[in-house]
Motif scaffolding. Structure first.
Motif, short mmCIF file in Angstrom:
data_model
loop_
_atom_site.label_atom_id
_atom_site.label_comp_id
_atom_site.label_asym_id
_atom_site.label_seq_id
_atom_site.Cartn_x
_atom_site.Cartn_y
_atom_site.Cartn_z
N LEU B 230 -8.39 3.74 9.92
CA LEU B 230 -8.51 4.98 9.15
C LEU B 230 -7.16 5.70 9.06
CD1 LEU B 230 -11.98 6.37 10.29
CD2 LEU B 230 -11.30 5.73 7.98
N LEU B 231 -6.38 5.63 10.16
CA LEU B 231 -5.09 6.32 10.16
C LEU B 231 -4.00 5.52 9.44
CD1 LEU B 231 -5.13 7.78 13.78
CD2 LEU B 231 -5.17 9.07 11.66
N VAL B 232 -4.06 4.18 9.58
CA VAL B 232 -3.03 3.33 8.93
C VAL B 232 -3.76 2.22 8.16
CG1 VAL B 232 -0.87 2.06 9.33
CG2 VAL B 232 -1.63 3.71 11.01
N PRO B 233 -4.26 2.55 6.98
CA PRO B 233 -5.09 1.57 6.26
C PRO B 233 -4.39 0.23 6.02
CG PRO B 233 -5.15 3.71 5.16
CD PRO B 233 -4.12 3.82 6.25
N ARG B 234 -3.07 0.23 5.81
CA ARG B 234 -2.40 -1.03 5.51
C ARG B 234 -2.23 -1.91 6.75
NH1 ARG B 234 0.10 -1.21 0.47
NH2 ARG B 234 0.21 -3.45 0.91
N ALA B 235 -2.57 -1.37 7.93
CA ALA B 235 -2.56 -2.21 9.13
C ALA B 235 -3.90 -2.94 9.29
CB ALA B 235 -2.28 -1.36 10.38
N ALA B 236 -4.83 -2.69 8.35
CA ALA B 236 -6.18 -3.24 8.47
C ALA B 236 -6.22 -4.77 8.61
CB ALA B 236 -7.02 -2.80 7.27
N PRO B 237 -5.44 -5.51 7.82
CA PRO B 237 -5.54 -6.97 7.97
C PRO B 237 -5.20 -7.42 9.39
CG PRO B 237 -4.30 -6.40 6.00
CD PRO B 237 -4.51 -5.13 6.74
N LEU B 238 -4.13 -6.85 9.97
CA LEU B 238 -3.71 -7.27 11.31
C LEU B 238 -4.67 -6.74 12.38
CD1 LEU B 238 0.11 -6.61 10.92
CD2 LEU B 238 -0.93 -8.84 11.25
N VAL B 239 -4.87 -5.42 12.36
CA VAL B 239 -5.70 -4.80 13.41
C VAL B 239 -7.15 -5.27 13.27
CG1 VAL B 239 -6.56 -2.60 14.30
CG2 VAL B 239 -4.17 -2.81 13.63
N ALA B 372 1.64 -3.75 15.22
CA ALA B 372 0.78 -3.87 14.03
C ALA B 372 0.72 -2.54 13.29
CB ALA B 372 -0.62 -4.33 14.43
N VAL B 373 0.69 -1.44 14.06
CA VAL B 373 0.66 -0.11 13.43
C VAL B 373 1.94 0.11 12.63
CG1 VAL B 373 0.84 2.38 13.96
CG2 VAL B 373 -0.91 1.00 15.08
N ILE B 374 3.08 -0.23 13.23
CA ILE B 374 4.35 0.00 12.52
C ILE B 374 4.45 -0.90 11.29
CG2 ILE B 374 6.87 -0.15 12.71
CD1 ILE B 374 6.55 0.92 15.54
N ALA B 375 3.97 -2.13 11.39
CA ALA B 375 3.94 -3.00 10.21
C ALA B 375 3.10 -2.35 9.11
CB ALA B 375 3.39 -4.37 10.57
N GLY B 376 1.99 -1.75 9.50
CA GLY B 376 1.12 -1.06 8.54
C GLY B 376 1.82 0.13 7.90
#
Lengths: 52, 383
Positions: B230-239, B372-376
Protein backbone atom coordinates in the motif's frame (compact mmCIF):
# COMPACT_ATOMS: atom_id res chain seq x y z
CA UNK A 1 25.59 14.71 -18.92
CA UNK A 2 23.23 17.21 -17.32
CA UNK A 3 22.10 15.92 -13.94
CA UNK A 4 19.19 17.35 -11.98
CA UNK A 5 20.83 17.18 -8.55
CA UNK A 6 17.78 18.54 -6.77
CA UNK A 7 15.64 15.73 -8.17
CA UNK A 8 18.29 13.14 -7.28
CA UNK A 9 18.49 14.46 -3.71
CA UNK A 10 14.71 14.33 -3.40
CA UNK A 11 14.68 10.69 -4.61
CA UNK A 12 17.41 9.70 -2.16
CA UNK A 13 15.87 11.59 0.76
CA UNK A 14 12.42 10.23 0.07
CA UNK A 15 13.75 6.69 -0.44
CA UNK A 16 15.69 6.68 2.80
CA UNK A 17 12.86 8.24 4.75
CA UNK A 18 10.40 5.72 3.36
CA UNK A 19 12.59 2.68 4.01
CA UNK A 20 13.25 3.75 7.62
CA UNK A 21 9.57 4.62 8.18
CA UNK A 22 8.31 1.35 6.73
CA UNK A 23 10.77 -0.81 8.63
CA UNK A 24 10.04 1.15 11.83
CA UNK A 25 6.34 0.61 11.20
CA UNK A 26 7.04 -3.09 10.79
CA UNK A 27 8.65 -3.08 14.26
CA UNK A 28 5.38 -1.74 15.68
CA UNK A 29 3.39 -4.32 13.72
CA UNK A 30 5.67 -7.09 14.89
CA UNK A 31 5.16 -5.98 18.50
CA UNK A 32 1.38 -6.00 18.02
CA UNK A 33 1.47 -9.41 16.30
CA UNK A 34 3.68 -10.76 19.09
CA UNK A 35 1.34 -9.40 21.75
CA UNK A 36 -1.68 -11.18 20.35
CA UNK A 37 -0.22 -14.24 18.69
CA UNK A 38 2.92 -15.24 20.59
CA UNK A 39 3.36 -18.45 22.52
CA UNK A 40 2.63 -18.07 26.19
CA UNK A 41 5.71 -19.03 28.20
CA UNK A 42 5.29 -21.29 31.29
CA UNK A 43 5.81 -18.30 33.63
CA UNK A 44 3.09 -16.27 31.94
CA UNK A 45 0.75 -19.24 32.02
CA UNK A 46 1.35 -19.69 35.74
CA UNK A 47 0.72 -16.00 36.41
CA UNK A 48 -2.51 -16.17 34.42
CA UNK A 49 -3.64 -19.23 36.35
CA UNK A 50 -2.78 -17.52 39.64
CA UNK A 51 -4.84 -14.48 38.68
CA UNK A 52 -7.77 -16.71 37.79
CA UNK B 1 31.95 -23.61 -53.24
CA UNK B 2 30.05 -23.95 -49.97
CA UNK B 3 29.20 -20.75 -48.10
CA UNK B 4 30.15 -21.83 -44.59
CA UNK B 5 31.71 -19.92 -41.71
CA UNK B 6 33.30 -21.32 -38.59
CA UNK B 7 33.15 -19.33 -35.38
CA UNK B 8 36.87 -18.59 -35.55
CA UNK B 9 36.41 -16.07 -38.33
CA UNK B 10 34.10 -13.93 -36.21
CA UNK B 11 36.06 -14.01 -32.95
CA UNK B 12 37.16 -10.62 -31.66
CA UNK B 13 39.43 -9.76 -28.72
CA UNK B 14 36.29 -8.77 -26.81
CA UNK B 15 34.76 -12.21 -27.37
CA UNK B 16 37.96 -13.95 -26.31
CA UNK B 17 38.27 -11.89 -23.11
CA UNK B 18 34.66 -12.57 -22.13
CA UNK B 19 34.96 -16.28 -22.92
CA UNK B 20 37.99 -16.29 -20.56
CA UNK B 21 35.90 -14.47 -17.92
CA UNK B 22 33.24 -17.18 -18.33
CA UNK B 23 35.88 -19.87 -17.84
CA UNK B 24 37.14 -18.06 -14.71
CA UNK B 25 33.57 -17.98 -13.32
CA UNK B 26 33.23 -21.72 -13.91
CA UNK B 27 36.61 -22.28 -12.26
CA UNK B 28 35.67 -20.16 -9.22
CA UNK B 29 32.32 -21.90 -8.91
CA UNK B 30 33.78 -25.39 -9.05
CA UNK B 31 37.07 -25.05 -7.17
CA UNK B 32 36.39 -22.15 -4.78
CA UNK B 33 32.65 -22.83 -4.46
CA UNK B 34 31.96 -19.08 -4.85
CA UNK B 35 28.20 -18.79 -5.37
CA UNK B 36 28.32 -21.91 -7.58
CA UNK B 37 24.59 -21.93 -8.27
CA UNK B 38 24.93 -18.52 -9.86
CA UNK B 39 28.48 -18.32 -11.22
CA UNK B 40 28.45 -21.70 -13.00
CA UNK B 41 25.42 -21.00 -15.24
CA UNK B 42 26.49 -17.34 -15.64
CA UNK B 43 29.90 -18.56 -16.85
CA UNK B 44 28.29 -20.90 -19.38
CA UNK B 45 25.92 -18.13 -20.52
CA UNK B 46 28.88 -15.80 -20.98
CA UNK B 47 30.70 -18.33 -23.13
CA UNK B 48 27.64 -19.12 -25.24
CA UNK B 49 26.80 -15.44 -25.73
CA UNK B 50 30.28 -14.65 -26.99
CA UNK B 51 30.57 -17.43 -29.55
CA UNK B 52 30.11 -15.88 -33.00
CA UNK B 53 27.38 -16.88 -35.47
CA UNK B 54 25.43 -19.09 -33.06
CA UNK B 55 22.16 -17.17 -33.32
CA UNK B 56 21.48 -18.11 -29.71
CA UNK B 57 20.89 -14.49 -28.68
CA UNK B 58 18.48 -13.66 -31.49
CA UNK B 59 15.22 -12.61 -29.83
CA UNK B 60 11.81 -13.40 -31.41
CA UNK B 61 11.42 -9.65 -32.06
CA UNK B 62 14.76 -9.48 -33.87
CA UNK B 63 13.76 -12.60 -35.81
CA UNK B 64 10.66 -10.76 -36.98
CA UNK B 65 8.44 -13.40 -35.40
CA UNK B 66 9.51 -16.01 -37.97
CA UNK B 67 9.10 -19.42 -36.27
CA UNK B 68 12.28 -21.37 -35.61
CA UNK B 69 14.65 -18.46 -36.14
CA UNK B 70 14.99 -17.01 -32.63
CA UNK B 71 17.68 -18.50 -30.39
CA UNK B 72 17.07 -20.21 -27.06
CA UNK B 73 18.83 -17.54 -24.99
CA UNK B 74 17.15 -14.77 -27.00
CA UNK B 75 13.74 -16.28 -26.19
CA UNK B 76 14.59 -16.51 -22.47
CA UNK B 77 15.97 -12.97 -22.46
CA UNK B 78 13.04 -11.40 -24.28
CA UNK B 79 10.23 -13.12 -22.42
CA UNK B 80 11.89 -13.73 -19.07
CA UNK B 81 13.62 -10.41 -18.57
CA UNK B 82 13.37 -7.61 -21.10
CA UNK B 83 9.65 -7.70 -21.87
CA UNK B 84 8.00 -9.25 -18.82
CA UNK B 85 10.72 -9.59 -16.11
CA UNK B 86 9.13 -12.71 -14.61
CA UNK B 87 12.30 -14.67 -13.81
CA UNK B 88 13.63 -12.62 -10.85
CA UNK B 89 10.13 -12.55 -9.38
CA UNK B 90 9.85 -16.33 -9.44
CA UNK B 91 13.26 -16.48 -7.74
CA UNK B 92 11.84 -14.17 -5.07
CA UNK B 93 8.92 -16.58 -4.59
CA UNK B 94 11.39 -19.38 -3.92
CA UNK B 95 13.51 -17.22 -1.63
CA UNK B 96 10.42 -16.32 0.37
CA UNK B 97 9.67 -20.02 0.79
CA UNK B 98 13.23 -20.54 2.04
CA UNK B 99 13.19 -17.62 4.51
CA UNK B 100 12.51 -17.94 8.21
CA UNK B 101 11.34 -14.64 9.71
CA UNK B 102 11.49 -16.16 13.22
CA UNK B 103 14.74 -14.40 14.26
CA UNK B 104 13.41 -11.05 13.02
CA UNK B 105 10.10 -11.51 14.85
CA UNK B 106 11.97 -12.50 18.01
CA UNK B 107 14.22 -9.45 17.83
CA UNK B 108 12.60 -6.66 15.76
CA UNK B 109 15.60 -4.32 16.22
CA UNK B 110 16.86 -6.05 13.09
CA UNK B 111 14.43 -3.99 11.00
CA UNK B 112 16.32 -0.76 11.74
CA UNK B 113 19.67 -2.35 10.90
CA UNK B 114 18.20 -3.69 7.65
CA UNK B 115 17.17 -0.12 6.76
CA UNK B 116 20.52 1.45 7.69
CA UNK B 117 22.45 -0.99 5.53
CA UNK B 118 20.61 0.39 2.48
CA UNK B 119 22.69 3.59 2.78
CA UNK B 120 25.16 2.08 0.34
CA UNK B 121 22.54 2.19 -2.42
CA UNK B 122 22.41 5.97 -2.23
CA UNK B 123 26.17 6.42 -1.90
CA UNK B 124 26.66 4.50 -5.16
CA UNK B 125 23.65 6.29 -6.70
CA UNK B 126 25.33 9.67 -6.16
CA UNK B 127 28.72 8.25 -7.17
CA UNK B 128 27.27 7.13 -10.52
CA UNK B 129 25.54 10.49 -10.99
CA UNK B 130 28.83 12.29 -10.31
CA UNK B 131 30.59 10.18 -12.97
CA UNK B 132 27.81 11.06 -15.41
CA UNK B 133 27.95 14.74 -14.46
CA UNK B 134 31.71 14.97 -15.00
CA UNK B 135 31.34 13.20 -18.34
CA UNK B 136 33.47 10.25 -17.24
CA UNK B 137 30.65 7.78 -17.90
CA UNK B 138 27.37 7.84 -19.73
CA UNK B 139 25.26 7.41 -16.59
CA UNK B 140 21.92 9.16 -16.18
CA UNK B 141 19.58 8.95 -13.19
CA UNK B 142 18.08 5.58 -14.23
CA UNK B 143 21.50 3.99 -14.68
CA UNK B 144 22.57 5.45 -11.31
CA UNK B 145 19.57 3.84 -9.60
CA UNK B 146 20.44 0.44 -11.10
CA UNK B 147 24.09 0.75 -10.07
CA UNK B 148 23.09 1.89 -6.59
CA UNK B 149 20.76 -1.05 -6.05
CA UNK B 150 23.81 -3.38 -6.24
CA UNK B 151 24.39 -2.13 -2.67
CA UNK B 152 21.16 -3.84 -1.66
CA UNK B 153 23.16 -7.07 -2.03
CA UNK B 154 20.14 -8.74 -3.50
CA UNK B 155 20.57 -10.39 -6.90
CA UNK B 156 16.92 -10.72 -8.00
CA UNK B 157 16.09 -7.15 -6.91
CA UNK B 158 19.08 -5.84 -8.87
CA UNK B 159 18.07 -7.80 -11.97
CA UNK B 160 14.41 -6.77 -11.66
CA UNK B 161 15.16 -3.06 -11.36
CA UNK B 162 17.86 -3.02 -14.03
CA UNK B 163 15.70 -4.93 -16.52
CA UNK B 164 13.05 -2.23 -16.06
CA UNK B 165 15.21 0.91 -15.98
CA UNK B 166 18.48 0.24 -17.82
CA UNK B 167 18.44 -3.20 -19.54
CA UNK B 168 21.81 -2.59 -21.19
CA UNK B 169 23.44 -2.68 -17.72
CA UNK B 170 21.62 -5.82 -16.56
CA UNK B 171 24.37 -8.37 -17.06
CA UNK B 172 27.07 -6.38 -15.36
CA UNK B 173 24.96 -5.14 -12.41
CA UNK B 174 23.77 -8.70 -11.77
CA UNK B 175 27.28 -10.11 -11.94
CA UNK B 176 28.52 -7.33 -9.62
CA UNK B 177 25.74 -8.07 -7.12
CA UNK B 178 26.34 -11.84 -7.10
CA UNK B 179 30.13 -11.52 -7.14
CA UNK B 180 30.20 -9.13 -4.20
CA UNK B 181 27.68 -11.31 -2.35
CA UNK B 182 30.15 -14.15 -2.78
CA UNK B 183 32.93 -11.89 -1.51
CA UNK B 184 31.08 -10.57 1.56
CA UNK B 185 33.52 -12.50 3.75
CA UNK B 186 36.38 -10.50 2.21
CA UNK B 187 34.69 -7.08 1.95
CA UNK B 188 32.99 -6.79 5.34
CA UNK B 189 35.54 -7.81 8.02
CA UNK B 190 37.99 -4.89 7.47
CA UNK B 191 35.11 -2.38 7.58
CA UNK B 192 33.67 -3.95 10.73
CA UNK B 193 37.09 -3.95 12.44
CA UNK B 194 37.73 -0.35 11.43
CA UNK B 195 34.44 0.93 12.81
CA UNK B 196 33.88 -1.25 15.89
CA UNK B 197 36.33 -1.38 18.79
CA UNK B 198 37.46 -4.74 20.10
CA UNK B 199 35.60 -4.10 23.34
CA UNK B 200 32.35 -3.62 21.41
CA UNK B 201 32.99 -6.67 19.26
CA UNK B 202 33.31 -8.76 22.41
CA UNK B 203 29.84 -7.86 23.70
CA UNK B 204 28.17 -11.12 24.63
CA UNK B 205 24.61 -11.87 23.57
CA UNK B 206 22.63 -14.88 24.70
CA UNK B 207 22.51 -17.26 21.72
CA UNK B 208 18.88 -18.25 22.22
CA UNK B 209 16.06 -16.12 20.87
CA UNK B 210 12.50 -16.51 22.11
CA UNK B 211 10.33 -19.10 20.42
CA UNK B 212 8.07 -17.59 17.77
CA UNK B 213 4.63 -19.10 17.29
CA UNK B 214 3.34 -20.34 13.96
CA UNK B 215 0.48 -17.83 14.20
CA UNK B 216 2.98 -14.96 14.35
CA UNK B 217 4.84 -16.36 11.36
CA UNK B 218 1.61 -16.60 9.36
CA UNK B 219 0.33 -13.12 10.23
CA UNK B 220 3.69 -11.44 9.53
CA UNK B 221 3.99 -11.99 5.74
CA UNK B 222 0.34 -11.03 5.24
CA UNK B 223 0.80 -7.83 7.28
CA UNK B 224 4.02 -6.92 5.45
CA UNK B 225 2.41 -7.57 2.09
CA UNK B 226 -0.56 -5.33 2.89
CA UNK B 227 1.37 -2.45 4.42
CA UNK B 228 4.45 -2.32 2.21
CA UNK B 229 2.50 -2.68 -1.02
CA UNK B 230 0.00 0.00 0.00
CA UNK B 231 2.87 2.37 0.79
CA UNK B 232 5.11 1.41 -2.17
CA UNK B 233 2.85 -0.06 -4.86
CA UNK B 234 5.69 -0.57 -7.35
CA UNK B 235 7.44 -2.87 -4.86
CA UNK B 236 4.43 -5.21 -5.17
CA UNK B 237 6.02 -7.71 -7.58
CA UNK B 238 9.03 -8.24 -5.31
CA UNK B 239 7.39 -7.97 -1.90
CA UNK B 240 4.25 -9.80 -3.02
CA UNK B 241 6.16 -12.79 -4.38
CA UNK B 242 8.54 -12.89 -1.40
CA UNK B 243 5.75 -12.84 1.15
CA UNK B 244 3.60 -15.26 -0.85
CA UNK B 245 6.49 -17.72 -0.87
CA UNK B 246 6.92 -17.25 2.86
CA UNK B 247 3.22 -17.81 3.48
CA UNK B 248 3.41 -21.08 1.54
CA UNK B 249 6.15 -22.14 3.94
CA UNK B 250 4.60 -20.96 7.19
CA UNK B 251 0.96 -21.85 6.56
CA UNK B 252 1.78 -25.52 7.05
CA UNK B 253 -1.10 -26.59 4.81
CA UNK B 254 0.54 -26.50 1.37
CA UNK B 255 3.72 -28.46 1.95
CA UNK B 256 3.90 -29.60 -1.66
CA UNK B 257 3.72 -26.04 -2.97
CA UNK B 258 6.28 -24.87 -0.42
CA UNK B 259 8.63 -27.73 -1.30
CA UNK B 260 8.27 -26.96 -5.01
CA UNK B 261 8.86 -23.22 -4.51
CA UNK B 262 12.01 -23.71 -2.48
CA UNK B 263 13.22 -26.69 -4.49
CA UNK B 264 12.28 -27.54 -8.04
CA UNK B 265 10.93 -24.11 -9.00
CA UNK B 266 13.80 -21.99 -7.69
CA UNK B 267 16.34 -24.43 -9.13
CA UNK B 268 14.73 -24.39 -12.58
CA UNK B 269 14.41 -20.60 -12.63
CA UNK B 270 17.96 -20.19 -11.34
CA UNK B 271 19.27 -22.18 -14.31
CA UNK B 272 17.34 -20.07 -16.82
CA UNK B 273 17.89 -16.70 -15.12
CA UNK B 274 21.62 -17.14 -14.58
CA UNK B 275 22.11 -18.35 -18.16
CA UNK B 276 20.29 -15.18 -19.25
CA UNK B 277 22.52 -13.01 -17.07
CA UNK B 278 25.62 -14.56 -18.61
CA UNK B 279 24.08 -14.25 -22.05
CA UNK B 280 23.30 -10.57 -21.55
CA UNK B 281 27.03 -9.87 -21.35
CA UNK B 282 28.02 -9.92 -24.97
CA UNK B 283 31.31 -8.25 -25.90
CA UNK B 284 29.47 -5.37 -27.58
CA UNK B 285 27.72 -4.45 -24.32
CA UNK B 286 30.43 -5.21 -21.77
CA UNK B 287 33.75 -4.23 -23.35
CA UNK B 288 33.60 -0.55 -22.43
CA UNK B 289 35.02 1.52 -19.56
CA UNK B 290 31.58 1.88 -17.91
CA UNK B 291 31.73 -1.80 -16.95
CA UNK B 292 34.72 -1.23 -14.67
CA UNK B 293 32.99 1.81 -13.19
CA UNK B 294 29.86 -0.23 -12.43
CA UNK B 295 32.01 -2.86 -10.71
CA UNK B 296 33.86 -0.16 -8.73
CA UNK B 297 30.66 1.60 -7.68
CA UNK B 298 29.11 -1.74 -6.73
CA UNK B 299 31.99 -2.35 -4.37
CA UNK B 300 31.57 1.14 -2.91
CA UNK B 301 27.85 0.42 -2.44
CA UNK B 302 28.57 -2.82 -0.56
CA UNK B 303 31.18 -1.16 1.64
CA UNK B 304 29.00 1.88 2.40
CA UNK B 305 26.01 -0.36 3.15
CA UNK B 306 28.09 -2.35 5.62
CA UNK B 307 29.35 0.88 7.22
CA UNK B 308 25.79 2.27 7.47
CA UNK B 309 24.55 -0.90 9.17
CA UNK B 310 27.51 -1.01 11.55
CA UNK B 311 27.18 2.65 12.55
CA UNK B 312 23.51 2.23 13.34
CA UNK B 313 24.39 -1.00 15.15
CA UNK B 314 26.71 1.05 17.38
CA UNK B 315 23.90 3.48 18.11
CA UNK B 316 21.48 0.65 18.94
CA UNK B 317 24.17 -0.89 21.16
CA UNK B 318 24.52 2.36 23.11
CA UNK B 319 20.77 2.85 23.50
CA UNK B 320 19.81 -0.76 24.18
CA UNK B 321 19.17 -1.85 27.77
CA UNK B 322 20.23 -5.40 26.97
CA UNK B 323 23.72 -6.19 25.61
CA UNK B 324 23.75 -5.67 21.86
CA UNK B 325 26.72 -6.44 19.64
CA UNK B 326 27.06 -3.78 16.89
CA UNK B 327 28.58 -6.33 14.50
CA UNK B 328 24.98 -7.33 13.78
CA UNK B 329 24.62 -4.09 11.79
CA UNK B 330 26.84 -5.55 9.07
CA UNK B 331 24.28 -8.33 8.55
CA UNK B 332 21.72 -5.74 7.42
CA UNK B 333 23.34 -5.97 4.00
CA UNK B 334 20.89 -8.48 2.67
CA UNK B 335 23.27 -11.06 1.22
CA UNK B 336 21.39 -13.97 2.83
CA UNK B 337 22.84 -15.86 4.65
CA UNK B 338 26.45 -14.90 3.89
CA UNK B 339 26.39 -11.56 5.72
CA UNK B 340 24.88 -13.24 8.80
CA UNK B 341 27.62 -15.87 8.71
CA UNK B 342 30.28 -13.15 8.50
CA UNK B 343 28.80 -11.41 11.56
CA UNK B 344 28.81 -14.73 13.41
CA UNK B 345 32.41 -15.38 12.42
CA UNK B 346 33.73 -11.95 13.46
CA UNK B 347 31.72 -12.03 16.70
CA UNK B 348 33.00 -15.46 17.65
CA UNK B 349 36.56 -14.50 16.81
CA UNK B 350 36.34 -11.55 19.20
CA UNK B 351 34.61 -13.55 21.91
CA UNK B 352 34.57 -17.35 21.54
CA UNK B 353 31.47 -17.54 23.78
CA UNK B 354 29.44 -15.53 21.29
CA UNK B 355 27.08 -17.23 18.87
CA UNK B 356 25.47 -14.42 16.87
CA UNK B 357 24.13 -16.31 13.85
CA UNK B 358 20.46 -16.33 14.85
CA UNK B 359 20.63 -12.68 15.95
CA UNK B 360 22.22 -11.78 12.62
CA UNK B 361 19.54 -13.52 10.55
CA UNK B 362 17.01 -10.85 11.64
CA UNK B 363 18.74 -7.81 10.09
CA UNK B 364 19.74 -10.02 7.17
CA UNK B 365 16.15 -10.76 6.10
CA UNK B 366 15.06 -7.20 7.01
CA UNK B 367 17.63 -6.04 4.46
CA UNK B 368 15.79 -8.01 1.76
CA UNK B 369 12.58 -6.10 2.54
CA UNK B 370 14.53 -2.83 2.68
CA UNK B 371 16.16 -3.24 -0.73
CA UNK B 372 12.84 -4.31 -2.28
CA UNK B 373 11.24 -1.14 -0.88
CA UNK B 374 13.96 1.06 -2.37
CA UNK B 375 13.66 -0.73 -5.73
CA UNK B 376 9.94 0.04 -5.56
CA UNK B 377 10.66 3.71 -4.82
CA UNK B 378 13.07 3.94 -7.77
CA UNK B 379 10.53 2.27 -10.05
CA UNK B 380 7.69 4.45 -8.80
CA UNK B 381 9.62 7.64 -9.53
CA UNK B 382 11.78 6.70 -12.52
CA UNK B 383 9.95 3.73 -14.11
Amino acid sequence: MAIDWGFALRIAGFGLLLVFSILALLIVITRVVTRFASKKGPEEKEKKEERE
Amino acid sequence: MIDYQTGFTGLTYGHIILICVGLIFIYLAITKKWEPYELLPIGVGLILANMPYTGLLLTPEQAGGVPGVAGLLGIFLEFGLYKYTVLPLLIFLGLGAMTDFGPLLASPKGFVLGAAAQMGIFVAFFGALALGFWGIADFGIKEAACIGIIGGADGPTTIFLTAKLAPELMGITAVAAYSYMAMVAIIQPPIVRALISEKERKIYMKPQLRAVSQREKIIFPIAVMLIVILLVPRAAPLVGMFMFGNLLRESGVVDRLSDTAQGALINTITIVLMLCIGASMSAELVMRPETLMVLGLGLVAFAAGTAGGVLLGKLVSRLSKEPFNPILGAAGVSAVPMAARVAQHIGQKANPRNFLLMHAMGPNVAGVIGSAVIAGVFLGILG
